[in-house]
Design an enzyme around this catalytic site. Structure first.
Site, PDB file in Angstrom:
ATOM      1  N   HIS A  74     -12.470  54.409  27.261  1.00 37.85           N
ATOM      2  CA  HIS A  74     -11.718  54.609  26.017  1.00 37.85           C
ATOM      3  C   HIS A  74     -10.655  53.521  25.871  1.00 37.85           C
ATOM      4  O   HIS A  74     -10.081  53.076  26.860  1.00 37.85           O
ATOM      5  CB  HIS A  74     -11.001  55.964  26.038  1.00 37.85           C
ATOM      6  CG  HIS A  74     -11.923  57.134  26.145  1.00 37.85           C
ATOM      7  ND1 HIS A  74     -11.886  58.018  27.181  1.00 37.85           N
ATOM      8  CD2 HIS A  74     -12.908  57.565  25.309  1.00 37.85           C
ATOM      9  CE1 HIS A  74     -12.810  58.960  26.994  1.00 37.85           C
ATOM     10  NE2 HIS A  74     -13.444  58.704  25.876  1.00 37.85           N
ATOM     11  N   ASP A  95     -13.590  67.062  20.990  1.00 36.92           N
ATOM     12  CA  ASP A  95     -13.797  65.937  21.910  1.00 36.92           C
ATOM     13  C   ASP A  95     -13.042  66.227  23.219  1.00 36.92           C
ATOM     14  O   ASP A  95     -11.863  66.607  23.185  1.00 36.92           O
ATOM     15  CB  ASP A  95     -13.244  64.676  21.211  1.00 36.92           C
ATOM     16  CG  ASP A  95     -13.534  63.399  21.957  1.00 36.92           C
ATOM     17  OD1 ASP A  95     -14.563  63.327  22.640  1.00 36.92           O
ATOM     18  OD2 ASP A  95     -12.710  62.450  21.833  1.00 36.92           O
TER      19      ASP A  95
HETATM   20  P1  13P Z   1     -12.517  54.541  21.762  1.00 37.27           P
HETATM   21  O1  13P Z   1     -11.138  54.942  21.411  1.00 37.27           O
HETATM   22  O2  13P Z   1     -12.549  53.550  22.878  1.00 37.27           O
HETATM   23  O3  13P Z   1     -13.328  54.098  20.593  1.00 37.27           O
HETATM   24  O4  13P Z   1     -13.243  55.849  22.365  1.00 37.27           O
HETATM   25  C1  13P Z   1     -13.276  57.023  21.615  1.00 37.27           C
HETATM   26  C2  13P Z   1     -13.959  58.094  22.377  1.00 37.27           C
HETATM   27  O5  13P Z   1     -14.853  57.853  23.163  1.00 37.27           O
HETATM   28  C3  13P Z   1     -13.550  59.482  22.138  1.00 37.27           C
HETATM   29  O6  13P Z   1     -14.095  60.379  23.024  1.00 37.27           O
END
Ligand code: 13P
Length: 285
Positions: free
Chosen positions: A181, A82
């Protein structure tokens, strides 16, 4: 089952009108909770880790544990980097055995983002690994492992998205449309008009929605009908785990770590199941 690429999972999801949930992963309890929830609901699932999470768990350890559990399951599972911050981090993840990587050059000028993403795509595709690119800066509603970006929410330009996809050869696109996020300070306002324009221009490649925590179910589902095939959830799982742990830590201490962690892990299983149902991937494995 073997670990599969995100492309394989997302193309199927797009055709089937659901999204694959991608959960950020910090430790053993996460891995067990996510895989148990997905397996019980017969859902495809992606375990993803940002650089700080990979560093914390150890890349080989993370991939090794996921692979060994998945070998006994009958659901397709993806392992994804990610917000990969550099070419080197993407290559390192491929070396660990990730089947999908994200390169996030969204804070760079467009030409630089395109050049770097293209280089990652070339190397990743040579290894049978698929790539997610980002454009439009997904905001940061609170501190999170993806790394602090500006406290701003960027809306992607659909014309730039079209050029970005054409020139880089990415397999799926994360475009900022008002999502962020962390915990939203107010109800998130997703720009569905922008999403529709992007979907029209990017030649049918699957779209990714970051910042899934706190987006209402009806908005998640609307986004899915408009081409979103992967939705990321991070904060909501951490919150479930930590809140339960905080309750149990206040109780009588008998120094049983496993007994302390089990209810928190169960909260994550319940949370993952709720989000699997929200994105309608249950029964799709
Ligand atoms: P959240 O923590 O807001 O759910 O987002 C997670 C995310 O998009 C990781 O790339």
């Amino acid at each position: 089952m073997p670990i599969v690429t995100n492309k394989e999972l997302l193309v199927k999801a797009k055709a089937g009108h659901y999204a694959v949930p991608a959960f950020n992963t910090n430790n053993l309890e996460y891995i067990q909770a996510i895989l148990q929830a997905a397996s019980e609901l017969h859902s495809p699932v992606i375990l993803e880790a940002a650089k700080s999470e990979v560093d914390y768990m150890g890349g080989h350890t993370f991939v090794g544990i996921v692979r060994s559990i998945v070998a006994d399951l009958s659901i397709p599972v993806g392992i994804h980097l990610d917000h990969g911050p550099s070419y080197d981090e993407a290559i390192r993840a491929i070396h660990y055995g990730f089947k999908s990587v994200m390169y996030d050059g969204s804070l760079l000028p467009l030409d630089e983002n395109i050049a770097n993403t293209k280089a990652v795509v070339k190397a990743a595709h040579a290894c049978g690994v698929t790539v997610e690119g980002e454009i439009g800066v997904i905001g940061q509603a609170a501190n999170s492992p993806e790394g602090a970006k500006h406290d701003m929410i960027g809306i992607a330009d659909p014309v730039q998205c079209e050029r970005f996809v054409k020139e880089t050869g990415i397999d799926c696109l994360a475009a900022g449309i008002g999502n962020a996020h962390g915990i939203y300070k107010k109800k998130p306002e997703l720009h569905f008009d922008v999403l529709a324009d992007i979907e029209k221009r990017v030649g049918g490649i699957p779209l990714v929605l970051h910042g899934g925590t706190g987006i209402p179910e009806e908005d998640l589902r609307k986004a899915i009908t408009m081409g979103v095939s992967k939705i990321n959830f991070g904060t909501v799982m951490r919150k479930a785990f930590i809140e339960q742990l905080a309750i149990d830590i206040k109780g009588p201490m008998d120094w049983e770590l496993m007994a302390l962690l089990t209810p928190a892990k169960n909260k994550m299983i319940e949370t993952a199941k709720n989000h699997i149902r929200m994105v309608m991937s249950n029964g799709k494995a």
